[in-house]
Design a protein around this motif. Structure first.
Motif, PDB file in Angstrom:
ATOM      1  N   ARG A 116      -0.024  -7.005 -17.364  1.00 56.90           N
ATOM      2  CA  ARG A 116      -0.888  -8.262 -17.951  1.00 56.90           C
ATOM      3  C   ARG A 116      -2.414  -7.619 -17.874  1.00 56.90           C
ATOM      4  N   SER A 117      -2.696  -6.304 -17.725  1.00 54.75           N
ATOM      5  CA  SER A 117      -4.090  -5.858 -17.704  1.00 54.75           C
ATOM      6  C   SER A 117      -3.980  -4.570 -18.621  1.00 54.75           C
ATOM      7  N   GLU A 118      -5.159  -4.415 -19.344  1.00 49.05           N
ATOM      8  CA  GLU A 118      -5.085  -3.195 -19.995  1.00 49.05           C
ATOM      9  C   GLU A 118      -6.171  -2.330 -19.091  1.00 49.05           C
ATOM     10  N   ASP A 119      -5.763  -0.821 -18.893  1.00 44.69           N
ATOM     11  CA  ASP A 119      -6.239  -0.014 -18.131  1.00 44.69           C
ATOM     12  C   ASP A 119      -6.522  -0.426 -16.683  1.00 44.69           C
ATOM     13  N   PHE A 120      -5.238  -0.719 -16.146  1.00 51.33           N
ATOM     14  CA  PHE A 120      -5.464  -1.220 -14.728  1.00 51.33           C
ATOM     15  C   PHE A 120      -5.131  -0.079 -13.660  1.00 51.33           C
ATOM     16  N   GLN A 121      -6.514   0.321 -13.252  1.00 52.33           N
ATOM     17  CA  GLN A 121      -6.309   1.320 -12.215  1.00 52.33           C
ATOM     18  C   GLN A 121      -6.803   0.717 -10.693  1.00 52.33           C
ATOM     19  N   TYR A 122      -6.089   1.507  -9.825  1.00 54.81           N
ATOM     20  CA  TYR A 122      -6.425   1.185  -8.312  1.00 54.81           C
ATOM     21  C   TYR A 122      -6.248   2.093  -7.421  1.00 54.81           C
ATOM     22  N   VAL A 123      -6.684   1.878  -6.265  1.00 59.28           N
ATOM     23  CA  VAL A 123      -6.284   2.377  -4.859  1.00 59.28           C
ATOM     24  C   VAL A 123      -6.004   1.328  -3.694  1.00 59.28           C
ATOM     25  N   TRP A 124      -4.988   1.619  -3.072  1.00 60.57           N
ATOM     26  CA  TRP A 124      -4.696   0.569  -2.133  1.00 60.57           C
ATOM     27  C   TRP A 124      -4.340   1.189  -0.825  1.00 60.57           C
ATOM     28  N   VAL A 125      -4.483   0.681   0.269  1.00 59.35           N
ATOM     29  CA  VAL A 125      -4.350   1.032   1.819  1.00 59.35           C
ATOM     30  C   VAL A 125      -3.933  -0.116   2.488  1.00 59.35           C
ATOM     31  N   ALA A 126      -2.986   0.378   3.624  1.00 61.54           N
ATOM     32  CA  ALA A 126      -2.377  -0.590   4.473  1.00 61.54           C
ATOM     33  C   ALA A 126      -3.257  -0.787   5.676  1.00 61.54           C
ATOM     34  N   GLU A 127      -3.166  -1.991   6.235  1.00 56.40           N
ATOM     35  CA  GLU A 127      -4.113  -2.277   7.496  1.00 56.40           C
ATOM     36  C   GLU A 127      -3.333  -3.172   8.405  1.00 56.40           C
ATOM     37  N   ARG A 128      -3.314  -3.379   9.550  1.00 49.71           N
ATOM     38  CA  ARG A 128      -2.765  -4.141  10.639  1.00 49.71           C
ATOM     39  C   ARG A 128      -3.968  -5.189  10.879  1.00 49.71           C
ATOM     40  N   GLN A 129      -3.151  -6.545  10.810  1.00 53.89           N
ATOM     41  CA  GLN A 129      -3.999  -7.587  11.244  1.00 53.89           C
ATOM     42  C   GLN A 129      -4.503  -7.564  12.713  1.00 53.89           C
ATOM     43  N   THR A 130      -5.607  -7.936  13.191  1.00 48.74           N
ATOM     44  CA  THR A 130      -5.971  -7.896  14.523  1.00 48.74           C
ATOM     45  C   THR A 130      -6.384  -9.167  15.188  1.00 48.74           C
ATOM     46  N   LYS A 131      -7.040  -9.912  14.121  1.00 50.54           N
ATOM     47  CA  LYS A 131      -7.858 -11.130  14.402  1.00 50.54           C
ATOM     48  C   LYS A 131      -7.092 -12.448  14.416  1.00 50.54           C
ATOM     49  N   ASN A 132      -5.852 -12.239  13.687  1.00 48.10           N
ATOM     50  CA  ASN A 132      -4.920 -13.657  13.492  1.00 48.10           C
ATOM     51  C   ASN A 132      -3.951 -13.456  14.797  1.00 48.10           C
ATOM     52  N   ASP A 133      -3.973 -14.415  15.640  1.00 49.03           N
ATOM     53  CA  ASP A 133      -3.274 -14.297  16.849  1.00 49.03           C
ATOM     54  C   ASP A 133      -1.656 -14.640  16.609  1.00 49.03           C
ATOM     55  N   GLU A 134      -1.673 -15.472  15.628  1.00 45.99           N
ATOM     56  CA  GLU A 134      -0.250 -15.866  15.325  1.00 45.99           C
ATOM     57  C   GLU A 134       0.508 -14.876  14.449  1.00 45.99           C
ATOM     58  N   LYS A 136      -0.234 -11.444  14.593  1.00 38.93           N
ATOM     59  CA  LYS A 136      -1.089 -10.300  15.141  1.00 38.93           C
ATOM     60  C   LYS A 136      -0.193  -8.943  14.809  1.00 38.93           C
ATOM     61  N   GLY A 137      -0.724  -7.821  14.149  1.00 38.50           N
ATOM     62  CA  GLY A 137      -0.091  -6.677  13.893  1.00 38.50           C
ATOM     63  C   GLY A 137       0.597  -6.791  12.568  1.00 38.50           C
ATOM     64  N   ASN A 138       0.657  -8.025  11.762  1.00 37.98           N
ATOM     65  CA  ASN A 138       1.069  -8.197  10.337  1.00 37.98           C
ATOM     66  C   ASN A 138       0.378  -7.271   9.630  1.00 37.98           C
ATOM     67  N   VAL A 139       1.197  -6.554   8.586  1.00 36.29           N
ATOM     68  CA  VAL A 139       0.626  -5.709   7.770  1.00 36.29           C
ATOM     69  C   VAL A 139      -0.206  -6.329   6.609  1.00 36.29           C
ATOM     70  N   HIS A 140      -1.454  -6.178   6.179  1.00 33.52           N
ATOM     71  CA  HIS A 140      -1.885  -6.676   4.802  1.00 33.52           C
ATOM     72  C   HIS A 140      -2.693  -5.393   4.232  1.00 33.52           C
ATOM     73  N   PHE A 141      -2.833  -5.616   2.876  1.00 31.24           N
ATOM     74  CA  PHE A 141      -3.389  -4.542   2.148  1.00 31.24           C
ATOM     75  C   PHE A 141      -4.800  -4.835   1.434  1.00 31.24           C
ATOM     76  N   HIS A 142      -5.626  -3.618   1.374  1.00 35.17           N
ATOM     77  CA  HIS A 142      -6.810  -3.596   0.583  1.00 35.17           C
ATOM     78  C   HIS A 142      -6.679  -2.926  -0.521  1.00 35.17           C
ATOM     79  N   ILE A 143      -7.137  -3.456  -1.802  1.00 38.64           N
ATOM     80  CA  ILE A 143      -6.872  -2.735  -2.976  1.00 38.64           C
ATOM     81  C   ILE A 143      -8.401  -2.548  -3.569  1.00 38.64           C
ATOM     82  N   ILE A 144      -8.939  -1.459  -3.999  1.00 35.73           N
ATOM     83  CA  ILE A 144      -9.828  -1.351  -4.955  1.00 35.73           C
ATOM     84  C   ILE A 144      -9.506  -1.066  -6.298  1.00 35.73           C
ATOM     85  N   THR A 145      -9.796  -1.920  -7.189  1.00 35.22           N
ATOM     86  CA  THR A 145      -9.442  -1.916  -8.671  1.00 35.22           C
ATOM     87  C   THR A 145     -10.572  -1.834  -9.673  1.00 35.22           C
TER      88      THR A 145
END
Length: 285
Positions: A116-134, A136-145
């Motif tokens: 759905r995007s023209e020239d869609f470029q990105y870098v993503w990195v996985a990280e663990r959640q530390t502040k969410n007690d419910e 905790k340790g869940n993976v989430h993703f950061h994407i620079i695009t």
């Protein structure tokens, strides 16, 4: 000595000690990778790829090595030099999710964005959640695009994508706004981008049962380093732009490695013009 330069860092090394004389001015691009040719079999036919044997036992956990962190930093800095604005996206999950399932959903999300995007470029990195007690340790993703995101549209899509793939909230009405978070980044502010890298990448020590980071093909093709003589560093010295330095010496007290940290600002960034031009003239953008 020969100097290997990237944005904000210059490393001079002794050719006498390391015996390496680069044959190209630029490096760091996936375009430099040599493709392995299959070895011919005895009957003269082309060799068929051997089937990959699955290893038994517990899967090997992955983490961001020091080398990977350096590579990510360089790729993002070069990426930012190709666009005026970037977006910093954080994707979190509605409920507990294992790493393998999370990476599948991330790929589906990125695939849809590409379509759905023209020239869609990105870098993503996985990280663990530390502040969410419910979760905790869940993976989430950061994407620079380089994409501009219509917040409500893509937030709803990310929520629906999770539900369709079995990740449902404990409360059916639970649709957290933080599940899809977007911040705009001024790409010309290379120091600001550096702060994101430091916060979300270089301090990341978690281990994952999935891929830890990746980038689009065109970002992987960006050159991240270039070689010069020692005279190049005199430009930064004249501008009083060297923030710090250290060196490594051999047993005879001769310097074999000199590392200089460079202040990135309006005066010093033009000195990286050759790297900017190299990435812009390639037919990948």
């Amino acid at each position: 000595m020969i100097v290997k330069n990237t944005y904000g860092t210059s490393v001079a090394f002794s050719v006498r000690t390391f015996g390496v004389v680069p044959d190209k001015e630029f490096t760091g691009s996936s375009l430099e990778r040599k493709k392995k040719e299959p070895e011919p079999e005895d009957n003269g036919d082309e060799a068929k790829p051997k089937p990959v044997k699955k290893k038994e036992g517990k899967p090997k956990m992955r983490h961001l090595s020091r080398r990977s962190k350096q590579k990510i930093r360089k790729k993002i800095q070069c990426f930012s030099r190709c666009y005026k604005r970037l977006s910093f996206v954080t994707l979190t999950f509605l409920n507990k999710v294992d790493d393998e399932q999370a990476i599948i959903l991330l790929r589906k999300f990125l695939d849809n964005a590409k379509k759905r995007s023209e020239d869609f470029q990105y870098v993503w990195v996985a990280e663990r959640q530390t502040k969410n007690d419910e979760f905790k340790g869940n993976v989430h993703f950061h994407i620079i695009t380089n994409k501009y995101w219509k917040l409500e549209k893509w937030w709803n899509y990310w929520i629906d994508l999770q539900k369709k793939n079995g990740i449902v909230p404990r409360d059916e009405n639970f649709k957290p706004s933080s599940a899809f978070d977007v911040k705009q980044i001024n790409a010309s502010n290379i120091k600001g981008i550096g702060s994101y890298i430091t916060k979300y990448v270089t301090k990341n020590k978690a281990k994952f049962n999935c891929q830890v980071w990746n980038c689009s093909k065109r970002v992987s093709q960006l050159y991240t380093d270039f070689y010069t003589s020692m005279e190049y560093l005199e430009n930064f010295e004249k501008l009083n732009a060297i923030r710090g330095q250290f060196e490594v010496k051999d047993t005879m007290n001769r310097p074999i490695i000199k590392v200089k940290s460079i202040d990135l600002n309006r005066q010093t960034l033009p000195l990286y013009k050759r790297l900017d031009e190299k990435n812009k003239i390639k037919p990948i953008w």
